[in-house]
Design a protein around this motif. Structure first.
Motif, PDB file in Angstrom:
ATOM      1  N   GLY A   1      18.928  42.627  38.662  1.00 31.01           N
ATOM      2  CA  GLY A   1      20.146  43.429  38.705  1.00 31.01           C
ATOM      3  C   GLY A   1      19.527  44.888  38.505  1.00 31.01           C
ATOM      4  O   GLY A   1      20.962  45.828  38.267  1.00 31.01           O
ATOM      5  N   VAL A   2      18.685  45.188  38.286  1.00 35.65           N
ATOM      6  CA  VAL A   2      18.337  47.109  38.419  1.00 35.65           C
ATOM      7  C   VAL A   2      17.525  47.817  39.708  1.00 35.65           C
ATOM      8  O   VAL A   2      18.034  48.959  39.716  1.00 35.65           O
ATOM      9  CB  VAL A   2      17.450  47.412  36.682  1.00 35.65           C
ATOM     10  N   MET A   3      17.362  47.033  40.619  1.00 35.94           N
ATOM     11  CA  MET A   3      16.153  47.611  41.564  1.00 35.94           C
ATOM     12  C   MET A   3      17.407  47.132  42.753  1.00 35.94           C
ATOM     13  O   MET A   3      18.148  46.084  42.305  1.00 35.94           O
ATOM     14  CB  MET A   3      14.918  46.636  41.478  1.00 35.94           C
TER      15      MET A   3
ATOM     16  N   THR B   1      22.509  37.080  32.687  1.00 38.01           N
ATOM     17  CA  THR B   1      21.684  38.198  33.099  1.00 38.01           C
ATOM     18  C   THR B   1      22.101  38.417  34.981  1.00 38.01           C
ATOM     19  O   THR B   1      21.415  39.220  35.209  1.00 38.01           O
ATOM     20  CB  THR B   1      20.190  37.684  33.129  1.00 38.01           C
ATOM     21  N   GLU B   2      22.720  37.755  35.730  1.00 39.29           N
ATOM     22  CA  GLU B   2      22.374  37.813  37.343  1.00 39.29           C
ATOM     23  C   GLU B   2      23.720  38.432  37.290  1.00 39.29           C
ATOM     24  O   GLU B   2      24.098  38.316  38.535  1.00 39.29           O
ATOM     25  CB  GLU B   2      21.629  36.501  37.639  1.00 39.29           C
ATOM     26  N   ALA B   3      24.681  38.110  37.076  1.00 41.25           N
ATOM     27  CA  ALA B   3      26.500  37.937  37.574  1.00 41.25           C
ATOM     28  C   ALA B   3      26.924  39.225  37.520  1.00 41.25           C
ATOM     29  O   ALA B   3      26.094  40.615  36.543  1.00 41.25           O
ATOM     30  CB  ALA B   3      26.952  37.357  36.164  1.00 41.25           C
TER      31      ALA B   3
ATOM     32  N   ASN C   1      23.723  43.892  32.777  1.00 41.78           N
ATOM     33  CA  ASN C   1      23.621  45.308  33.337  1.00 41.78           C
ATOM     34  C   ASN C   1      24.537  44.894  34.596  1.00 41.78           C
ATOM     35  O   ASN C   1      24.022  45.106  35.873  1.00 41.78           O
ATOM     36  CB  ASN C   1      22.694  46.389  33.568  1.00 41.78           C
ATOM     37  N   PRO C   2      25.622  44.231  34.776  1.00 42.50           N
ATOM     38  CA  PRO C   2      26.586  43.699  35.354  1.00 42.50           C
ATOM     39  C   PRO C   2      27.216  45.014  36.474  1.00 42.50           C
ATOM     40  O   PRO C   2      27.091  46.527  35.297  1.00 42.50           O
ATOM     41  CB  PRO C   2      27.402  42.992  34.791  1.00 42.50           C
TER      42      PRO C   2
ATOM     43  N   MET D   1      25.120  45.687  26.183  1.00 41.65           N
ATOM     44  CA  MET D   1      25.550  45.741  27.355  1.00 41.65           C
ATOM     45  C   MET D   1      26.000  47.731  27.793  1.00 41.65           C
ATOM     46  O   MET D   1      27.091  47.835  29.108  1.00 41.65           O
ATOM     47  CB  MET D   1      27.585  44.966  27.417  1.00 41.65           C
ATOM     48  N   SER D   2      25.787  48.254  27.463  1.00 37.76           N
ATOM     49  CA  SER D   2      25.681  49.615  27.712  1.00 37.76           C
ATOM     50  C   SER D   2      25.658  49.957  29.197  1.00 37.76           C
ATOM     51  O   SER D   2      26.601  50.914  29.344  1.00 37.76           O
ATOM     52  CB  SER D   2      25.716  50.986  26.801  1.00 37.76           C
ATOM     53  N   SER D   3      24.560  49.651  29.440  1.00 39.04           N
ATOM     54  CA  SER D   3      24.350  50.094  30.702  1.00 39.04           C
ATOM     55  C   SER D   3      25.218  49.196  31.588  1.00 39.04           C
ATOM     56  O   SER D   3      24.831  49.314  33.001  1.00 39.04           O
ATOM     57  CB  SER D   3      22.952  49.642  30.667  1.00 39.04           C
ATOM     58  N   SER D   4      25.858  48.748  31.303  1.00 38.99           N
ATOM     59  CA  SER D   4      27.037  48.526  32.465  1.00 38.99           C
ATOM     60  C   SER D   4      27.413  49.283  33.245  1.00 38.99           C
ATOM     61  O   SER D   4      27.577  50.374  33.089  1.00 38.99           O
ATOM     62  CB  SER D   4      28.160  46.959  32.541  1.00 38.99           C
TER      63      SER D   4
END
Lengths: 250, 317
Positions: free
Chosen positions: B155-157, B198-200, B256-257, B275-278
C-alpha cells in the motif's frame, strides 16, 4: 532438551522517540526486553515446567546495559545467561552472526526468539540464525507442541493460521499472542542474582546495511472536531466520508 | 549485474496487490523489470505482470513450489541469482515474503532492508526508507551488497499500469525435495470475508469505548458498509473482543489505508504508531481530550453507540 532464548533489549513501547544530533536519543528511556522476546522467554520456561526442557539459556547481544534484560529473564525463570558484547549499531547480519556463534557452542535443541523487535522492526535475525546454523525455522508462532524430536508450530500467517512441522534442532520465533509472560516474583528476582551469566565478545563482523539518516515522521495535524447531537455529528461524518474521502458504500 | 526482480506474492493463482505495486515501483528505476513467479500452473499469470511493465516473467514451476516453503524457494532463487545476476530484488513484506528474503539474504551473506516504505535504487545502489519504532521514526538505510534486497510494505508504492513484453523465461530447476525442511500440515483460512488489515483501503477499528461485543458489532457493521478491514486497539484485543491478528499498533500491525476510522480508541502512543500514516483519519470518542483527536482529520466527540448507527443510515441514503 536444552532451550536457548535470544532476547534483545529495546525501548519501552510507551517511549516517545526524540532525536539528538541526528540520532535517536535514549535519554530518560525505560529499557525493557523486546515484548516479542519476552513471550519467547515465557515459552521456554513453560517447556521446562512441562518437563520437556531441562535447561533454559538466555542470550543477548548488545552493550553492558543488556545485562538487565538477561537478569529479568533469569528472574522469570530461565537458568543461565550469556551476554554477547557487541556494538549496538550492529545490523541484522552482524547480530545474527554474533548470536549464531554462541548458539553453535551451546548446541540447543530449540532456539526461541521474538519474530520481530519492537525497535528496528526488521524481523530478520531468527531466520538468519537458522540459515547460519543450517537449522529449519518457523516464524510468528502462537502455539508450540514438542514431541518425538519434532516441533509442531501454529503460526499467524497472512489470511489464516498455518500449522508447520519441523525436525529439531530448529529456530522458532514467536508472535506476542503466544502466551502471557509472567512477572518476575520477588523470589525469582533474588534467585536471579545467583544464577550464572557469562560474557563473551562478539566476533568482528562488518555490517551489510548502513544507516544514512534518521528522522521523525511529519507530524499529523488535527483537523475538524465537532461536538453535537449524534444525529448531527453522525450525518456530518458520513458527509465528510462521502464527499471528502470519497468512500464507496457497499 | 542488471535488472530488477519482483518476487510475486500469490496463493492458488490469486495475486496480492503489493506485487503490482512493486512492479510499478521497479519501472521507475529504469532497469529491466522481471516478475519471478513460483508455483504450479502459474505460467498463465504472466500477462498480468506484463500489464504493470514486466519485461520478463521468470516462471518457476514444480510440485515442490506449489506452496511456499523456505528451503526450496531459497535454493531455487539463489541459483537463479547466480545465473542471471540481478541488480535488485523486491519481496512483499508479508509472512512469506520476509521469511523468504531473510533466509536468502543470509545465504548470500547480504544486507536486507525490510518493511520499506520508500525506495531509490540505481546502478546497484539501493537506499530505502524504513519505519522504525513502529512508525515513530523513519530511517534511511543503504544496502551495501549486491543484489540489493528489500521487502516492501503493502500500500505504499503507487500503482501504475504500463505495457511490458512479459516474455516468459523458464529457468533451470535447481531445488529438489531434499531442500524442503518445513512440512505444512494445515492452513486454516480466516473465516472473515473482510479484506486484510495491511491491504485494505479502509480500516475501521474499535477500542475500549466499545465496552464489549455489542460495541464491536457496531464497528463491524460500519466496516462492512465500507468493505473495510476490521481492527482494534490493544484494549479490545486484551479484553478478548477481537483476535490478536486484528491488533493495530506497536505490537500489532502497522496500517496505512486511505481512511482509518477509530471508534472508542483514545490513541495511546503505541496505537498511534500503527495508524498515523493513514491518508485520512476519523475518530469517534466521548473524551474530548483523547490524543486520537490530535491526529484526526475529522473528529466526533460523542458516543459511538449513538453516532455509528447514524453514520450507517446516512451512508445508506
Amino acid at each position: 532438551m536444552k532451550v536457548l532464548v535470544c532476547v534483545k533489549q529495546t525501548f519501552d513501547t510507551e517511549a516517545k522517540i526524540e532525536l539528538k544530533d541526528g540520532k535517536i536519543s535514549d535519554a530518560g528511556i525505560n529499557l525493557i526486553i523486546n515484548p516479542y522476546d519476552e513471550v519467547a522467554v515465557e515459552g521456554g520456561i513453560q517447556l521446562k515446567e512441562k518437563g520437556i526442557a531441562k535447561e533454559v539459556v538466555v542470550v543477548s547481544a548488545g552493550s553492558d546495559k543488556a545485562m538487565d534484560a538477561i537478569r529479568t529473564a533469569l528472574a522469570m525463570g530461565a537458568d543461565r545467561g550469556i551476554l554477547v558484547k557487541q556494538d549496538t549499531a550492529a545490523d541484522e547480519y552482524a547480530r545474527a552472526c554474533a548470536l549464531a556463534a554462541v548458539i553453535k557452542g551451546e548446541s540447543p535443541d530449540i532456539v526461541l526468539a521474538g519474530h520481530v523487535a519492537a525497535d528496528d522492526g526488521s524481523s530478520q535475525v531468527p531466520t538468519r540464525i537458522a540459515e547460519i546454523l543450517g537449522m529449519p525455522h518457523v516464524n510468528v508462532i502462537t502455539a508450540l507442541e514438542v514431541a518425538g524430536g519434532k516441533a509442531t508450530c501454529t503460526s499467524e500467517a497472512d489470511g489464516g493460521t498455518q500449522v508447520t512441522e519441523v525436525s529439531l534442532p530448529a529456530v522458532i520465533s514467536s508472535q506476542v499472542s503466544w502466551n502471557e509472560p509472567r512477572y518476575p516474583s520477588m523470589k525469582g528476582i533474588m534467585a536471579a542474582k545467583k544464577k550464572p551469566v557469562s560474557t563473551v565478545d562478539s566476533p568482528a563482523v562488518a555490517n551489510k546495511v548502513a544507516i544514512v539518516s534518521v528522522a521523525l515522521p511529519p507530524s499529523k495535524q488535527a483537523g475538524i472536531k465537532i461536538e453535537d447531537e449524534a444525529a448531527v455529528t453522525g450525518a456530518k461524518l458520513a458527509d465528510w466520508m462521502l464527499n471528502t474521502v470519497k468512500v464507496e458504500v457497499k | 549485474m542488471a535488472g530488477t526482480w519482483v518476487i510475486v506474492e500469490q496463493k492458488g493463482g490469486s495475486i496480492r496487490k503489493v506485487t503490482y505495486e512493486m512492479l510499478s515501483e521497479a519501472k521507475k528505476w529504469g532497469d529491466e523489470v522481471s516478475a519471478i513467479v513460483f508455483g504450479q500452473g502459474v505460467e498463465a499469470l504472466a500477462p498480468e505482470f506484463a500489464k504493470f511493465g514486466a519485461d520478463k516473467v521468470y516462471v518457476v514451476e514444480g510440485d515442490i513450489f506449489a506452496n511456499y516453503n523456505t528451503g526450496a524457494y531459497v535454493a531455487q532463487l539463489a541459483a537463479m541469482i547466480n545465473e542471471y545476476q540481478p541488480n535488485a530484488i523486491m519481496f512483499a513484506h508479508t509472512f512469506n515474503g520476509r521469511d523468504f528474503a531473510s533466509r536468502l539474504a543470509q545465504k548470500l551473506e547480504a544486507g536486507l532492508a525490510t518493511d520499506v516504505i520508500k525506495a531509490s535504487v540505481s546502478a546497484g545502489k539501493g537506499v530505502f526508507t524504513r519505519s522504525i519504532y513502529a512508525g515513530k521514526a523513519l530511517a534511511e538505510v543503504e544496502v551495501t551488497t549486491v543484489p540489493v534486497l528489500a521487502t516492501i510494505r503493502a500500500g505504499v508504492m503507487e500503482l501504475a499500469e504500463s505495457a511490458g513484453a512479459g516474455a516468459v523465461v523458464k529457468p533451470a530447476i535447481a531445488a529438489s525435495a531434499a531442500d524442503v525442511y518445513q512440512v505444512v500440515k494445515d492452513f486454516i483460512p480466516s473465516v472473515s470475508a473482510r479484506p486484510e488489515l495491511t491491504e485494505a483501503d479502509v480500516v475501521v477499528s474499535g477500542g475500549r469505548g466499545c465496552k464489549g461485543p455489542e460495541g464491536i458489532k457496531l464497528v463491524e457493521q460500519l466496516a462492512d458498509m465500507l468493505g473495510a478491514a476490521l481492527g482494534g486497539s490493544r484494549a479490545s484485543i486484551d479484553s478478548g473482543w477481537l483476535g490478536h491478528e486484528l491488533q493495530v499498533g506497536q505490537t500489532g500491525k502497522v496500517v496505512n489505508p486511505n481512511l482509518y476510522i477509530a471508534c472508542g480508541i483514545s490513541g495511546a502512543i503505541q496505537h498511534l504508531a500503527g495508524m498515523s500514516s493513514s491518508k485520512f483519519i476519523a475518530c469517534i470518542n466521548t473524551d474530548t481530550e483523547a490524543p486520537i483527536f490530535n491526529v484526526s482529520d475529522f473528529g466526533v466527540v460523542g458516543d459511538l453507540f449513538k453516532v455509528i448507527p447514524v453514520v450507517c443510515s446516512e451512508l445508506k441514503k
